[in-house]
Design a protein around this motif. Structure first.
Motif, mmCIF file in Angstrom:
data_model
loop_
_atom_site.group_PDB
_atom_site.id
_atom_site.type_symbol
_atom_site.label_atom_id
_atom_site.label_comp_id
_atom_site.label_asym_id
_atom_site.label_seq_id
_atom_site.Cartn_x
_atom_site.Cartn_y
_atom_site.Cartn_z
ATOM 1 N N PHE A 193 0.863 -1.174 0.000
ATOM 2 C CA PHE A 193 0.000 0.000 0.000
ATOM 3 C C PHE A 193 0.905 1.232 0.000
ATOM 4 C CE2 PHE A 193 0.963 -0.903 4.376
ATOM 5 C CZ PHE A 193 1.161 0.337 4.954
ATOM 6 N N CYS A 194 0.347 2.358 -0.343
ATOM 7 C CA CYS A 194 1.116 3.598 -0.365
ATOM 8 C C CYS A 194 0.671 4.489 0.786
ATOM 9 C CB CYS A 194 0.950 4.335 -1.691
ATOM 10 S SG CYS A 194 1.940 5.841 -1.758
ATOM 11 N N PRO A 195 1.534 4.661 1.780
ATOM 12 C CA PRO A 195 1.164 5.494 2.927
ATOM 13 C C PRO A 195 1.159 6.995 2.607
ATOM 14 C CG PRO A 195 3.388 4.674 3.153
ATOM 15 C CD PRO A 195 2.833 4.047 1.930
ATOM 16 N N LEU A 196 1.543 7.366 1.405
ATOM 17 C CA LEU A 196 1.644 8.780 1.065
ATOM 18 C C LEU A 196 0.454 9.305 0.256
ATOM 19 C CD1 LEU A 196 5.426 8.927 0.220
ATOM 20 C CD2 LEU A 196 4.308 9.530 2.345
ATOM 21 N N GLU A 197 -0.537 8.469 0.003
ATOM 22 C CA GLU A 197 -1.683 8.921 -0.798
ATOM 23 C C GLU A 197 -2.406 10.102 -0.145
ATOM 24 O OE1 GLU A 197 -4.037 5.454 -1.612
ATOM 25 O OE2 GLU A 197 -2.510 4.616 -2.919
ATOM 26 N N GLU A 198 -2.582 10.045 1.155
ATOM 27 C CA GLU A 198 -3.246 11.150 1.852
ATOM 28 C C GLU A 198 -2.409 12.422 1.781
ATOM 29 O OE1 GLU A 198 -4.687 12.367 6.322
ATOM 30 O OE2 GLU A 198 -4.715 10.242 5.784
ATOM 31 N N LEU A 199 -1.098 12.280 1.924
ATOM 32 C CA LEU A 199 -0.208 13.428 1.824
ATOM 33 C C LEU A 199 -0.283 14.060 0.436
ATOM 34 C CD1 LEU A 199 2.020 15.237 2.999
ATOM 35 C CD2 LEU A 199 3.671 13.519 2.245
ATOM 36 N N THR A 219 -2.803 14.194 -1.555
ATOM 37 C CA THR A 219 -4.039 14.974 -1.616
ATOM 38 C C THR A 219 -3.836 16.331 -0.949
ATOM 39 O OG1 THR A 219 -5.345 12.954 -1.564
ATOM 40 C CG2 THR A 219 -6.485 14.985 -0.979
ATOM 41 N N LYS A 220 -3.185 16.339 0.196
ATOM 42 C CA LYS A 220 -2.923 17.597 0.898
ATOM 43 C C LYS A 220 -1.971 18.492 0.111
ATOM 44 C CE LYS A 220 -4.012 15.864 5.429
ATOM 45 N NZ LYS A 220 -3.618 15.641 6.799
ATOM 46 N N LEU A 221 -0.989 17.891 -0.564
ATOM 47 C CA LEU A 221 -0.058 18.681 -1.374
ATOM 48 C C LEU A 221 -0.760 19.302 -2.579
ATOM 49 C CD1 LEU A 221 3.147 16.448 -1.303
ATOM 50 C CD2 LEU A 221 2.785 18.615 -0.131
ATOM 51 N N ASN A 222 -1.700 18.566 -3.170
ATOM 52 C CA ASN A 222 -2.455 19.115 -4.295
ATOM 53 C C ASN A 222 -3.231 20.353 -3.862
ATOM 54 O OD1 ASN A 222 -1.595 17.338 -6.269
ATOM 55 N ND2 ASN A 222 -3.233 15.873 -5.847
ATOM 56 N N ASN A 223 -3.712 20.361 -2.627
ATOM 57 C CA ASN A 223 -4.411 21.530 -2.095
ATOM 58 C C ASN A 223 -3.476 22.711 -1.876
ATOM 59 O OD1 ASN A 223 -6.825 20.155 -2.113
ATOM 60 N ND2 ASN A 223 -6.607 19.458 0.000
ATOM 61 N N LYS A 224 -2.174 22.471 -1.886
ATOM 62 C CA LYS A 224 -1.169 23.525 -1.699
ATOM 63 C C LYS A 224 -0.585 23.968 -3.041
ATOM 64 C CE LYS A 224 -0.556 23.180 2.910
ATOM 65 N NZ LYS A 224 -1.221 24.155 3.703
ATOM 66 N N ASN A 225 -1.233 23.597 -4.143
ATOM 67 C CA ASN A 225 -0.732 23.922 -5.476
ATOM 68 C C ASN A 225 0.665 23.351 -5.719
ATOM 69 O OD1 ASN A 225 -3.048 25.364 -6.255
ATOM 70 N ND2 ASN A 225 -2.310 27.160 -5.143
#
Length: 145
Positions: free
Chosen positions: A108-114, A116-122
């Motif tokens: 699994f990829c533990p960074l998927e949530e991160l 998403t948060k980075l996309n919100n930061k442009n």
């Protein structure tokens, strides 16, 4: 198409030929799939297949194979760089034994949530590595003695 042919095509796409030394290095990495190897380990095993190979040739080729995405470079500790054949079939991460170098994939990829948060930061994440270090059961027993 065999795995070696896939890698040969990858090298050709980047403008490289599959030399006898590169082929020997790739064979060593295939034989040791699932384990991280030092450049010295790869050199020793490659010389068994192609006696004319010198260490600088192995090291230069490891850089080429890393640049083309065929292998991964990882630092096990502050001074040990190790290499592993990249898994072209799937995106994955590793748990790595500091004792013997044995690796296992995390499915699994533990960074998927991160991400998403980075996309919100442009910010668009283009690549990442996630590695966990410790000791396998056998090495843990040795370290406790």
């Amino acid at each position: 198409m065999s795995d070696v042919e896939i890698l040969e095509n990858k090298l050709k796409e980047k403008g490289y030929k599959l030399t006898n030394q590169r082929k020997a290095i790739i064979e060593v990495l295939f034989e040791q799939k699932g384990r991280f190897l030092t450049a010295e380990d790869i050199f020793i095993k490659t010389r068994e297949k192609h006696a004319d190979t010198n260490f600088s040739t192995v090291y230069r080729n490891l850089n080429i194979l890393e640049d083309t995405g065929i292998i991964h470079l990882t630092k096990l500790n502050s001074d040990a760089s190790v290499y592993e054949l990249a898994d072209t079939d799937s995106h994955h991460h590793h748990i790595i034994c500091r004792g013997c170098g044995k690796t296992e994939s995390i499915d699994f990829c533990p960074l998927e949530e991160l991400n998403t948060k980075l996309n919100n930061k442009n910010f668009t994440l283009t690549d990442h590595k996630f590695e966990l270090y410790g000791y396998c059961r056998e090495c843990e027993k040795i370290n406790k003695k």
